[in-house]
Design a protein around this motif. Structure first.
Motif, PDB file in Angstrom:
ATOM      1  N   LYS A  10       0.834  -1.211   0.000  1.00  7.82           N
ATOM      2  CA  LYS A  10       0.000   0.000   0.000  1.00  7.82           C
ATOM      3  C   LYS A  10       0.864   1.254   0.000  1.00  7.82           C
ATOM      4  O   LYS A  10       0.604   2.211  -0.747  1.00  7.82           O
ATOM      5  N   TYR A  11       1.901   1.242   0.855  1.00  3.80           N
ATOM      6  CA  TYR A  11       2.801   2.395   0.912  1.00  3.80           C
ATOM      7  C   TYR A  11       3.487   2.612  -0.438  1.00  3.80           C
ATOM      8  O   TYR A  11       3.580   3.744  -0.937  1.00  3.80           O
ATOM      9  N   THR A  12       3.951   1.516  -1.046  1.00  3.15           N
ATOM     10  CA  THR A  12       4.632   1.624  -2.341  1.00  3.15           C
ATOM     11  C   THR A  12       3.687   2.126  -3.423  1.00  3.15           C
ATOM     12  O   THR A  12       4.054   2.986  -4.238  1.00  3.15           O
ATOM     13  N   CYS A  13       2.463   1.608  -3.448  1.00  5.93           N
ATOM     14  CA  CYS A  13       1.499   2.021  -4.471  1.00  5.93           C
ATOM     15  C   CYS A  13       1.145   3.495  -4.339  1.00  5.93           C
ATOM     16  O   CYS A  13       1.080   4.226  -5.332  1.00  5.93           O
ATOM     17  N   ILE A  14       0.921   3.938  -3.110  1.00  5.57           N
ATOM     18  CA  ILE A  14       0.548   5.338  -2.904  1.00  5.57           C
ATOM     19  C   ILE A  14       1.696   6.270  -3.286  1.00  5.57           C
ATOM     20  O   ILE A  14       1.517   7.243  -4.037  1.00  5.57           O
ATOM     21  N   THR A  15       2.885   5.967  -2.770  1.00  8.11           N
ATOM     22  CA  THR A  15       4.033   6.826  -3.083  1.00  8.11           C
ATOM     23  C   THR A  15       4.409   6.734  -4.563  1.00  8.11           C
ATOM     24  O   THR A  15       4.822   7.730  -5.163  1.00  8.11           O
ATOM     25  N   ALA A  16       4.265   5.541  -5.156  1.00 11.28           N
ATOM     26  CA  ALA A  16       4.552   5.392  -6.588  1.00 11.28           C
ATOM     27  C   ALA A  16       3.584   6.224  -7.421  1.00 11.28           C
ATOM     28  O   ALA A  16       3.980   6.842  -8.422  1.00 11.28           O
ATOM     29  N   THR A  17       2.325   6.249  -7.017  1.00 13.26           N
ATOM     30  CA  THR A  17       1.341   7.056  -7.738  1.00 13.26           C
ATOM     31  C   THR A  17       1.683   8.539  -7.662  1.00 13.26           C
ATOM     32  O   THR A  17       1.650   9.265  -8.669  1.00 13.26           O
ATOM     33  N   ILE A  18       2.049   8.986  -6.446  1.00 10.46           N
ATOM     34  CA  ILE A  18       2.434  10.394  -6.284  1.00 10.46           C
ATOM     35  C   ILE A  18       3.698  10.703  -7.082  1.00 10.46           C
ATOM     36  O   ILE A  18       3.798  11.740  -7.762  1.00 10.46           O
ATOM     37  N   PHE A  19       4.665   9.778  -7.018  1.00 12.86           N
ATOM     38  CA  PHE A  19       5.919   9.953  -7.745  1.00 12.86           C
ATOM     39  C   PHE A  19       5.661  10.011  -9.259  1.00 12.86           C
ATOM     40  O   PHE A  19       6.229  10.848  -9.977  1.00 12.86           O
ATOM     41  N   LEU A  21       2.869  10.885 -10.785  1.00  7.80           N
ATOM     42  CA  LEU A  21       2.200  12.148 -11.110  1.00  7.80           C
ATOM     43  C   LEU A  21       3.202  13.297 -11.168  1.00  7.80           C
ATOM     44  O   LEU A  21       3.114  14.171 -12.049  1.00  7.80           O
ATOM     45  N   CYS A  22       4.158  13.283 -10.241  1.00  8.48           N
ATOM     46  CA  CYS A  22       5.177  14.340 -10.237  1.00  8.48           C
ATOM     47  C   CYS A  22       6.054  14.272 -11.479  1.00  8.48           C
ATOM     48  O   CYS A  22       6.361  15.307 -12.100  1.00  8.48           O
ATOM     49  N   THR A  23       6.476  13.055 -11.868  1.00 12.37           N
ATOM     50  CA  THR A  23       7.329  12.915 -13.059  1.00 12.37           C
ATOM     51  C   THR A  23       6.573  13.304 -14.333  1.00 12.37           C
ATOM     52  O   THR A  23       7.129  13.956 -15.211  1.00 12.37           O
ATOM     53  N   VAL A  24       5.304  12.914 -14.423  1.00  9.67           N
ATOM     54  CA  VAL A  24       4.495  13.299 -15.591  1.00  9.67           C
ATOM     55  C   VAL A  24       4.330  14.811 -15.642  1.00  9.67           C
ATOM     56  O   VAL A  24       4.408  15.430 -16.714  1.00  9.67           O
ATOM     57  N   LEU A  25       4.113  15.417 -14.454  1.00  3.22           N
ATOM     58  CA  LEU A  25       3.963  16.868 -14.396  1.00  3.22           C
ATOM     59  C   LEU A  25       5.245  17.562 -14.826  1.00  3.22           C
ATOM     60  O   LEU A  25       5.212  18.557 -15.578  1.00  3.22           O
ATOM     61  N   VAL A  26       6.400  17.050 -14.387  1.00  2.00           N
ATOM     62  CA  VAL A  26       7.691  17.622 -14.798  1.00  2.00           C
ATOM     63  C   VAL A  26       7.857  17.519 -16.312  1.00  2.00           C
ATOM     64  O   VAL A  26       8.294  18.481 -16.979  1.00  2.00           O
ATOM     65  N   TYR A  27       7.485  16.358 -16.872  1.00  2.36           N
ATOM     66  CA  TYR A  27       7.624  16.167 -18.323  1.00  2.36           C
ATOM     67  C   TYR A  27       6.718  17.126 -19.098  1.00  2.36           C
ATOM     68  O   TYR A  27       7.135  17.748 -20.078  1.00  2.36           O
ATOM     69  N   LEU A  28       5.470  17.250 -18.641  1.00  2.13           N
ATOM     70  CA  LEU A  28       4.525  18.125 -19.351  1.00  2.13           C
ATOM     71  C   LEU A  28       4.944  19.587 -19.273  1.00  2.13           C
ATOM     72  O   LEU A  28       4.842  20.332 -20.253  1.00  2.13           O
ATOM     73  N   ILE A  29       5.440  19.993 -18.085  1.00  3.83           N
ATOM     74  CA  ILE A  29       5.903  21.380 -17.945  1.00  3.83           C
ATOM     75  C   ILE A  29       7.127  21.620 -18.839  1.00  3.83           C
ATOM     76  O   ILE A  29       7.249  22.679 -19.488  1.00  3.83           O
ATOM     77  N   PHE A 162      12.136   6.880 -11.914  1.00  2.00           N
ATOM     78  CA  PHE A 162      10.902   6.278 -11.412  1.00  2.00           C
ATOM     79  C   PHE A 162      11.134   4.820 -11.024  1.00  2.00           C
ATOM     80  O   PHE A 162      10.696   4.367  -9.960  1.00  2.00           O
ATOM     81  N   ILE A 163      11.836   4.078 -11.892  1.00  3.06           N
ATOM     82  CA  ILE A 163      12.095   2.655 -11.605  1.00  3.06           C
ATOM     83  C   ILE A 163      12.981   2.504 -10.374  1.00  3.06           C
ATOM     84  O   ILE A 163      12.684   1.727  -9.460  1.00  3.06           O
TER      85      ILE A 163
END
Length: 458
Positions: A10-19, A21-29, A162-163
């Motif tokens: 659960k901890y990995t899934c939640i933090t991975a999802t946040i991570f 989203l952050c990487t996608v946001l960095v790429y889009l910006i 990310f990996i």
């Protein structure tokens, strides 16, 4: 699945999802920034070439030659210059023509003064460029190879991060869950060591302010109740076995004596009377134990209704006098006729209350010289009050302390027959009804029992 594994996932899934989203946001910006930066570069290049052409600083062939030569090595900007009525003045590569200008585009540029657009993988701009009092239409288009190479490098970096980050998060989550749940494993190991033979053991409370400390405290409280219940059960079984052994032994002895030889009718009759007396003693003891078991029920398991205490005590008095003709029970009603009857009416179980008051009044009669009890009914505040008094032997301080202990017989127990059940039973019944019971006694001056039960009057 163990809690440790579940928490890690659960901890990995939640933090991975946040991570993620952050990487996608960095790429889009980054993509948005590259896009806007290249549009500004196109505008700057278009103005530079247009100015060179319109100022006749460089002729068209030279500019086209530079464009074609540069295009072999870099992503050169293709620029075209038109008049406002769509006459082409200059074009870097008319045969290639990335933008493919038309009248509709020219009109759109004239209306908006400047436009930005995409043509496949190319970016383009169109603008109105004023020069020496005249307006010209300038278009420019190119492929941002350098920007896309940087963006692709950023994409690869983000994927690797990310990996790697996800792997580190999983490992960190696993060890964090392991460290967090380690005290629970210790608690489980300690709990497994608590057995019937070691029920007095308790869990260690390291920090009473955290959740695990609260769990240990609650578990220890549960163990306290279980130990008390277990000890009570052992004492109950031991005492019952002892109390039943005496009448059974007496009954067996009477049968054995009767069977040893022939006897007269009178002797047989006397033996039968003794056996009958022993059987009655056993019956009274068993009845007391059954009633004691009923008093241990939960309040929700017992039917309750409104009970008038004066009527109940009249029934108790009649029952006692029927069983003991030499007893005397005097009832005194302290409330006036105008008072509300609800002041001496309580919510309870008539059968159990009957048993409780019978035991208390009989106790008065047993230990008083004239076998009498004075019962007063009154009320005080929210309580109906029943006071039962005698002028008998009284009790010592030690007897008063242990009066409500199961199977306890006081120092004056030889004055009357009993089994040490009645007082315990009365107390349990009163407490079951949410009431209070107290005893006042002095040796040689009698005993008084005071019972308080909440009445129904508002």
């Amino acid at each position: 699945m163990k809690i440790r594994t579940a928490l890690t996932l659960k901890y990995t899934c939640i933090t991975a999802t946040i991570f993620l989203l952050c990487t996608v946001l960095v790429y889009l910006i980054s993509e948005q920034t590259r896009d806007q930066t290249f549009f500004r570069n196109l505008k700057s290049e278009a103005i530079t070439k247009a100015n060179l052409f319109l100022a006749n600083q460089v002729d068209a062939k030279t500019m086209q030659s530079v464009y074609l030569n540069n295009k072999k090595f870099i992503n050169e900007v293709e620029v075209a210059v038109y008049t406002t009525n769509f006459n082409m003045l200059y074009h870097d590569a008319i045969h290639n023509d990335i933008v493919k200008e038309n009248q509709a585009m020219i009109n759109d540029i004239l209306q908006k003064r400047e436009i930005e657009f995409h043509i496949g993988k190319y970016q383009g701009i169109g603008m109105v460029y004023p020069y020496q009092g005249k307006n010209y239409i300038v278009t420019a288009a190119a492929y941002d190879g350098y920007g896309y190479d940087n963006l692709f490098g950023l994409q690869e970096t983000l994927i690797i991060l990310f990996i790697v980050g996800l792997s580190l998060l999983f490992i960190a989550g696993y060890f964090l869950a392991r460290i967090t749940l380690r005290p629970i494993s210790h608690i489980a190991n300690e709990a497994e060591s608590i057995t019937v033979s070691h029920i007095d053991r308790r869990l260690a409370v390291k920090n009473k302010n955290d959740e695990l400390g609260e769990l240990c405290i609650a578990f220890n409280a549960l163990l306290d109740r279980l130990e008390s219940s277990f000890n009570s059960q052992k004492a109950f079984v031991s005492n019952v076995s002892h109390e039943l052994r005496t009448p059974l032994a007496a009954l067996t002895a009477e049968v054995d004596v009767s069977l040893q030889k022939e006897r007269t009718n009178e002797q047989y009759r006397l033996a039968m009377l003794n056996m009958q007396q022993d059987a009655k003693r056993m019956t009274r003891l068993v009845d007391g134990l059954l009633n004691l078991a009923k008093a241990d029920y939960c309040k929700e398991d017992i039917s309750m209704r409104e009970v008038r205490l004066d009527e109940l005590l009249l029934d108790v008095r009649e029952l006692i006098l029927r069983a003991h003709a030499d007893y005397s029970v005097e009832l005194l009603f302290c409330n006036d006729e105008d008072d509300d009857d609800r002041l001496i009416t309580t919510i309870g179980n008539p059968y159990l209350l009957n048993i409780a008051f019978t035991n208390l009044i009989e106790n008065n009669c047993k230990y008083s010289a004239n076998h009498s009890s004075i019962v007063q009914i009154s009320f005080r505040g929210n309580w109906s009050v029943v006071r039962m008094s005698d002028n008998g032997l009284g009790m010592s301080a030690d007897d008063k302390k242990h009066l409500f202990t199961l199977f306890y017989r006081g120092g004056n127990s030889t004055a009357a027959e009993g089994y040490g059940i009645g007082m315990t039973l009365a107390q349990k019944i009163i407490h079951l009804h949410g009431g209070n019971i107290a005893v006042h006694s002095e040796q040689g001056r009698g005993t008084s029992f005071v019972v308080e039960l909440k009445h129904v009057a508002k």
